[in-house]
Design a protein around this motif. Structure first.
Motif, PDB file in Angstrom:
ATOM      1  N   LEU A 174       1.592   9.677  -5.399  1.00 31.57           N
ATOM      2  CA  LEU A 174       2.100  11.009  -5.067  1.00 31.57           C
ATOM      3  C   LEU A 174       3.127  11.489  -6.091  1.00 31.57           C
ATOM      4  CD1 LEU A 174       2.494  10.680  -1.192  1.00 31.57           C
ATOM      5  CD2 LEU A 174       0.764  11.989  -2.430  1.00 31.57           C
ATOM      6  N   GLU A 175       3.963  10.569  -6.561  1.00 30.45           N
ATOM      7  CA  GLU A 175       4.937  10.948  -7.581  1.00 30.45           C
ATOM      8  C   GLU A 175       4.250  11.375  -8.875  1.00 30.45           C
ATOM      9  OE1 GLU A 175       7.561   7.697  -8.088  1.00 30.45           O
ATOM     10  OE2 GLU A 175       8.571   7.973  -6.149  1.00 30.45           O
ATOM     11  N   GLU A 176       3.201  10.633  -9.253  1.00 25.53           N
ATOM     12  CA  GLU A 176       2.469  11.010 -10.470  1.00 25.53           C
ATOM     13  C   GLU A 176       1.806  12.384 -10.313  1.00 25.53           C
ATOM     14  OE1 GLU A 176      -0.244   7.860 -11.139  1.00 25.53           O
ATOM     15  OE2 GLU A 176       1.271   6.463 -11.946  1.00 25.53           O
ATOM     16  N   ASN A 213       2.818  14.864  -8.368  1.00 31.46           N
ATOM     17  CA  ASN A 213       3.874  15.885  -8.413  1.00 31.46           C
ATOM     18  C   ASN A 213       4.323  16.146  -9.846  1.00 31.46           C
ATOM     19  OD1 ASN A 213       3.918  16.285  -5.653  1.00 31.46           O
ATOM     20  ND2 ASN A 213       5.435  14.666  -5.295  1.00 31.46           N
ATOM     21  N   THR A 214       4.417  15.078 -10.626  1.00 36.05           N
ATOM     22  CA  THR A 214       4.814  15.244 -12.034  1.00 36.05           C
ATOM     23  C   THR A 214       3.782  16.060 -12.799  1.00 36.05           C
ATOM     24  OG1 THR A 214       5.921  13.097 -11.910  1.00 36.05           O
ATOM     25  CG2 THR A 214       5.499  13.989 -14.093  1.00 36.05           C
ATOM     26  N   GLN A 215       2.497  15.768 -12.544  1.00 37.15           N
ATOM     27  CA  GLN A 215       1.441  16.528 -13.216  1.00 37.15           C
ATOM     28  C   GLN A 215       1.451  17.994 -12.798  1.00 37.15           C
ATOM     29  OE1 GLN A 215      -2.235  14.551 -12.378  1.00 37.15           O
ATOM     30  NE2 GLN A 215      -1.747  12.733 -13.626  1.00 37.15           N
ATOM     31  N   LEU A 216       1.677  18.255 -11.495  1.00 38.76           N
ATOM     32  CA  LEU A 216       1.729  19.645 -11.028  1.00 38.76           C
ATOM     33  C   LEU A 216       2.888  20.410 -11.665  1.00 38.76           C
ATOM     34  CD1 LEU A 216       0.917  19.210  -7.225  1.00 38.76           C
ATOM     35  CD2 LEU A 216      -0.519  20.295  -8.973  1.00 38.76           C
ATOM     36  N   LYS A 217       4.030  19.768 -11.763  1.00 35.53           N
ATOM     37  CA  LYS A 217       5.182  20.430 -12.397  1.00 35.53           C
ATOM     38  C   LYS A 217       4.892  20.718 -13.864  1.00 35.53           C
ATOM     39  CE  LYS A 217       8.750  18.543  -9.370  1.00 35.53           C
ATOM     40  NZ  LYS A 217       9.955  17.666  -9.283  1.00 35.53           N
ATOM     41  N   LEU A 272       0.823  -1.213   0.000  1.00 32.64           N
ATOM     42  CA  LEU A 272       0.000   0.000   0.000  1.00 32.64           C
ATOM     43  C   LEU A 272       0.854   1.258   0.000  1.00 32.64           C
ATOM     44  CD1 LEU A 272      -2.769  -1.055   2.545  1.00 32.64           C
ATOM     45  CD2 LEU A 272      -3.020  -0.811   0.081  1.00 32.64           C
ATOM     46  N   LEU A 273       1.968   1.221   0.747  1.00 28.69           N
ATOM     47  CA  LEU A 273       2.861   2.379   0.765  1.00 28.69           C
ATOM     48  C   LEU A 273       3.485   2.619  -0.607  1.00 28.69           C
ATOM     49  CD1 LEU A 273       4.672   1.916   4.202  1.00 28.69           C
ATOM     50  CD2 LEU A 273       3.017   3.674   3.584  1.00 28.69           C
TER      51      LEU A 273
END
Length: 329
Positions: free
Chosen positions: A278-280, A282-286, A270-271
């Motif tokens: 969360l990584e995906e 962050n990538t979308q936000l950038k 699950l982690l």
């Protein structure tokens, strides 16, 4: 067993000394078109043969060897199989392939031929001998007494106690461990068991090196009948077979139970999924920030160009007004 038959059939025949011979009986009958249907029937015979006792296997091989030595040199045995595929007849194999299917080596086959010639089955080497695993009744009683006392001194696992105290549902039997004091060791418990039988246990040091072997020394002034105890491996084997839930907890690094390991693996899984999400994000936000920044720059550039065009238009109007004023004067 089916894979074993297929591996033997995929190569040419060998004699019992692992030398190739000019025979391809298994390959020709099993690896041909439709011949692979024989594999489960042969595999079933081999599995049934393995499940028999040693004496029953020896009897079957003895009768087969008697047929071989009384027959012609080129005599071929029917393939060991239970039944046959539909529409196919039982085929024959060479002697070496028959022995290899039933895992009979060269020395075993030579011994079988000698027994068949004498018409006497050689008894097993352990026949009539005392089994090494059979415990003396007195030793067994002492083991039972020792482990009854150990179970009386044990406590249930802390996890189970906490769940019972707070009224939660108790888990399955797998976690119902009975824990002995953590400062105990299996060797100390074994020494105590030997003391109850009137013997002390010392470790043998050879040339100053502890090789782990033990020596039994009779105790002086022991009240009762002295009986030499079983070895440490037999003691541990009795423990693991009859009392697997009786454990000594390792406070430093206790091996997790199966449910604990599954729960830990589920949490880790699950982690990993959450970290990936969360990584995906962050990538979308950038990417959005970069896209927003580029559009803002383009808007500002367009605004500057519009202002420059308006300024040029104002300058042109001023020049026209000056020229009109000059001509009017």
């Amino acid at each position: 067993c089916i894979e074993y038959v297929g591996s033997l059939a995929s190569q040419s025949c060998f004699d019992l000394q692992q030398r190739p011979i000019k025979c391809t009986c298994l390959y020709d009958n099993i690896k041909c078109a439709g011949g692979e249907a024989w594999e489960p029937f042969i595999g079933e015979y081999i599995y049934d043969f393995i499940q028999k006792s040693h004496k029953q296997r020896q009897q079957i091989l003895f009768e087969t060897t008697k047929v071989l030595i009384s027959a012609d040199k080129n005599f071929r045995l029917p393939v060991p199989a239970i039944g046959a595929p539909e529409g196919q007849q039982l085929f024959t194999v060479c002697n070496s392939s028959y022995c290899r299917l039933l895992n009979v080596g060269r020395k075993s086959f030579e011994s079988l031929k000698l027994q068949a010639k004498l018409n006497v089955i050689k008894p097993s080497g352990m026949e009539g001998k005392k089994s090494n695993r059979k415990l003396d009744p007195v030793i067994r009683q002492a083991l039972e007494k020792t482990f009854r006392e150990l179970r009386a001194m044990s406590t249930s696992g802390s996890t189970r106690t906490v769940r019972m105290d707070v009224g939660m549902e108790v888990r399955d039997v797998e976690e119902e461990l009975e824990e002995l004091p953590s400062h105990w060791t299996a060797r100390n418990i074994y020494r105590r068991f030997c003391g109850d039988l009137g013997y002390k246990v010392e470790t043998i040091n050879k040339n100053g090196v502890n090789n782990g072997n033990l020596r039994f020394i009779p105790m002086e002034n022991f009240e009762g009948e002295q009986r030499k105890p079983c070895c440490l491996s037999t003691f541990q084997d009795y423990w693991s077979r009859n009392h697997p839930n009786l454990v000594i907890p390792n406070v430093v690094a206790r091996r997790p139970t199966r449910s604990e390991a599954c729960r830990r693996n589920s949490v880790n899984r699950l982690l990993r999924v959450e970290n990936k999400r969360l990584e995906e994000e962050n990538t979308q936000l950038k990417a959005q920030e970069i896209e927003h920044g580029s559009s803002e720059v383009a808007r500002l550039k367009n605004k500057v160009l519009a202002l420059e065009a308006e300024l040029a238009k104002v300058k042109e109007e001023n020049e026209n007004l000056k020229q009109r004023a000059f001509h009017s004067t």
